[in-house]
Design a protein around this motif. Structure first.
Motif, mmCIF file in Angstrom:
data_model
loop_
_atom_site.group_PDB
_atom_site.id
_atom_site.type_symbol
_atom_site.label_atom_id
_atom_site.label_comp_id
_atom_site.label_asym_id
_atom_site.label_seq_id
_atom_site.Cartn_x
_atom_site.Cartn_y
_atom_site.Cartn_z
ATOM 1 N N SER A 1 0.255 -0.978 0.418
ATOM 2 C CA SER A 1 -0.363 0.485 -0.110
ATOM 3 C C SER A 1 1.121 1.017 -0.320
ATOM 4 C CB SER A 1 -0.923 -0.259 0.936
ATOM 5 O OG SER A 1 -1.668 -1.128 0.665
ATOM 6 N N GLY A 2 2.357 0.894 0.127
ATOM 7 C CA GLY A 2 2.670 2.614 0.890
ATOM 8 C C GLY A 2 4.523 2.477 -0.362
ATOM 9 N N THR A 3 5.545 2.697 0.400
ATOM 10 C CA THR A 3 6.780 3.140 0.332
ATOM 11 C C THR A 3 7.355 2.078 -1.077
ATOM 12 O OG1 THR A 3 6.934 3.993 1.973
ATOM 13 C CG2 THR A 3 9.181 4.033 1.094
ATOM 14 N N GLY A 4 7.336 0.641 -0.184
ATOM 15 C CA GLY A 4 7.836 -0.454 -0.966
ATOM 16 C C GLY A 4 9.136 -0.888 -0.815
ATOM 17 N N SER A 5 9.433 -0.562 0.213
ATOM 18 C CA SER A 5 10.897 -1.000 0.555
ATOM 19 C C SER A 5 10.748 -2.405 0.642
ATOM 20 C CB SER A 5 11.713 0.015 1.888
ATOM 21 O OG SER A 5 10.690 -0.257 3.248
ATOM 22 N N ASN A 6 10.371 -3.074 1.534
ATOM 23 C CA ASN A 6 9.587 -4.333 1.599
ATOM 24 C C ASN A 6 10.107 -4.929 0.167
ATOM 25 O OD1 ASN A 6 10.360 -5.671 4.103
ATOM 26 N ND2 ASN A 6 9.230 -4.103 4.388
ATOM 27 N N ALA B 1 3.273 -7.011 1.982
ATOM 28 C CA ALA B 1 4.297 -6.191 2.553
ATOM 29 C C ALA B 1 3.700 -4.968 2.096
ATOM 30 C CB ALA B 1 5.413 -6.136 0.966
ATOM 31 N N GLY B 2 3.392 -4.472 3.521
ATOM 32 C CA GLY B 2 3.028 -3.186 4.182
ATOM 33 C C GLY B 2 1.297 -3.066 3.156
ATOM 34 N N TYR B 3 1.135 -4.173 3.075
ATOM 35 C CA TYR B 3 -0.344 -3.703 2.315
ATOM 36 C C TYR B 3 -1.515 -4.441 3.704
ATOM 37 C CZ TYR B 3 -4.590 -5.542 -0.190
ATOM 38 O OH TYR B 3 -6.448 -5.913 -0.410
ATOM 39 N N MET B 4 -2.031 -2.747 3.767
ATOM 40 C CA MET B 4 -2.825 -2.435 5.128
ATOM 41 C C MET B 4 -4.050 -2.195 4.779
ATOM 42 S SD MET B 4 -0.035 -1.491 6.705
ATOM 43 C CE MET B 4 -0.247 -0.233 7.831
ATOM 44 N N ARG B 5 -4.928 -3.856 4.673
ATOM 45 C CA ARG B 5 -6.047 -4.423 4.311
ATOM 46 C C ARG B 5 -6.148 -5.547 5.075
ATOM 47 N NH1 ARG B 5 -9.769 -1.421 1.701
ATOM 48 N NH2 ARG B 5 -8.407 0.570 0.782
ATOM 49 N N MET C 1 -6.751 -10.075 12.261
ATOM 50 C CA MET C 1 -5.818 -8.655 12.129
ATOM 51 C C MET C 1 -4.495 -9.289 12.502
ATOM 52 S SD MET C 1 -5.786 -5.014 11.994
ATOM 53 C CE MET C 1 -7.022 -4.243 13.090
ATOM 54 N N ASP C 2 -3.582 -9.514 11.445
ATOM 55 C CA ASP C 2 -1.724 -10.044 12.272
ATOM 56 C C ASP C 2 -2.422 -10.953 13.114
ATOM 57 O OD1 ASP C 2 -1.021 -7.916 11.007
ATOM 58 O OD2 ASP C 2 -1.503 -6.892 12.367
ATOM 59 N N THR C 3 -3.319 -12.534 12.727
ATOM 60 C CA THR C 3 -3.485 -13.324 13.974
ATOM 61 C C THR C 3 -2.790 -14.828 12.779
ATOM 62 O OG1 THR C 3 -5.689 -13.407 12.991
ATOM 63 C CG2 THR C 3 -5.335 -12.354 15.180
ATOM 64 N N ILE D 1 15.981 -4.808 9.168
ATOM 65 C CA ILE D 1 15.443 -6.318 9.250
ATOM 66 C C ILE D 1 14.484 -7.330 8.794
ATOM 67 C CG2 ILE D 1 14.251 -7.676 11.739
ATOM 68 C CD1 ILE D 1 15.296 -6.081 13.692
ATOM 69 N N GLU D 2 13.531 -5.987 8.435
ATOM 70 C CA GLU D 2 12.554 -6.718 7.668
ATOM 71 C C GLU D 2 13.248 -7.644 6.583
ATOM 72 O OE1 GLU D 2 8.403 -5.006 9.308
ATOM 73 O OE2 GLU D 2 9.351 -3.922 7.401
ATOM 74 N N HIS D 3 14.306 -5.942 5.843
ATOM 75 C CA HIS D 3 14.388 -6.250 4.594
ATOM 76 C C HIS D 3 15.740 -7.604 4.494
ATOM 77 C CE1 HIS D 3 14.177 -1.501 4.130
ATOM 78 N NE2 HIS D 3 13.002 -2.964 4.058
HETATM 79 C C1 GAR Z 1 6.495 -2.369 6.281
HETATM 80 O O1 GAR Z 1 6.781 -2.101 7.713
HETATM 81 C C2 GAR Z 1 5.927 -3.638 7.546
HETATM 82 O O2 GAR Z 1 5.893 -3.843 8.380
HETATM 83 C C3 GAR Z 1 4.748 -2.893 7.726
HETATM 84 O O3 GAR Z 1 3.870 -1.732 6.549
HETATM 85 C C4 GAR Z 1 5.840 -1.212 5.716
HETATM 86 C C5 GAR Z 1 5.697 -1.537 5.073
HETATM 87 O O4 GAR Z 1 7.099 -0.999 4.275
HETATM 88 N N1 GAR Z 1 3.227 -3.523 7.525
HETATM 89 C C6 GAR Z 1 2.272 -3.538 9.081
HETATM 90 O O5 GAR Z 1 1.922 -2.397 9.961
HETATM 91 C C7 GAR Z 1 0.906 -4.184 8.627
HETATM 92 N N2 GAR Z 1 0.184 -4.771 9.409
HETATM 93 P P1 GAR Z 1 7.221 -0.475 3.200
HETATM 94 O O6 GAR Z 1 6.358 -0.336 2.262
HETATM 95 O O7 GAR Z 1 9.028 -0.131 2.768
HETATM 96 O O8 GAR Z 1 7.568 -2.147 2.947
#
Ligand code: GAR
Length: 196
Positions: free
Chosen positions: A9-14, A87-91, A144-146, A173-175
């Motif tokens: 949903s966002g930046t996409g670093s993962n 990877a950061g999908y907020m749904r 939710m995250d279960t 760490i995530e990467h």
């Molecule tokens: C990551 O830190 C991921 O763990 C988190 O969103 C970020 C996305 O970053 N996910 C959640 O919080 C899911 N509940 P990115 O867009 O840079 O990968």
């Protein structure tokens, strides 16, 4: 090669960390689709730069989750995706995707679940004053995250940490952890196929 669809949903670093791991031969897979619910998200450009197909949808243009997830499913089938990597999908993922991909949907979350599920896990950890937090990779279920935890890594919170420094440390760490865990899952599955 296993065919991954990455949801973000966002930046996409993962997303980038997974794509780099593939390019560098650390992850034996290919990204066949990016699914994104936000037309402004930076991750879209990162996929296009790498010639990875992108499916962008706007949830508010659909009557319900079932309707947009049916469109997603069609795209997933079209590109023959085998794993859904959140990877950061907020749904929350619904039955339309959970049923056909059971055991093949994986999420990364920036806390040691079951602590601090949902949004802003990093801010939640800082507010709670905990001294350790971390990263969890887990299978996705309807909650939710279960879902079942696959792997976790711990990090200490230093007194001087704020949202930005802790987020940077967690993302580092995530990467590393996410591509490694996906590779381990793919390998395990291959071994099980050979055994059966
Ligand atoms: C990551 O830190 C991921 O763990 C988190 O969103 C970020 C996305 O970053 N996910 C959640 O919080 C899911 N509940 P990115 O867009 O840079 O990968």
């Amino acid at each position: 090669k296993q065919r991954l669809a990455v949801f973000a949903s966002g930046t996409g670093s993962n997303f980038v960390a997974i794509a780099d791991a593939i390019d560098q031969g650390r992850l034996d897979a290919e990204i066949v689709l990016l699914v994104c619910d936000n037309s402004e998200a930076k991750v879209i450009g990162k996929a296009r730069d790498r010639q990875i197909p992108v499916f962008v949808f706007q949830a508010k243009n659909y009557p319900s989750k079932v309707d947009y997830e049916r469109d997603i499913l069609q795209e997933l089938n079209h590109c023959q995706a085998e794993w859904l990597i959140l990877a950061g999908y907020m749904r929350l993922v619904g039955d339309t995707l959970l049923d056909p991909f059971e055991g093949r949907i994986v999420n990364i979350h920036p806390s040691l679940l079951p602590a601090f599920p949902g949004k802003d896990a990093i801010g939640q950890a800082l507010s709670a004053g905990v001294k350790v937090t971390g990263v969890t990779v887990h299978f996705v279920d309807e909650g939710m995250d279960t879902g079942t935890i696959i792997d976790q890594e711990v990090i200490r919170i230093q007194p001087e940490d704020d949202q930005d420094t802790l987020q940077a440390n967690i993302q580092e760490i995530e990467h590393r952890l996410f591509p490694k865990t996906i590779q381990a899952l793919i390998q395990t599955e291959k071994r099980e196929e050979i055994k059966s």
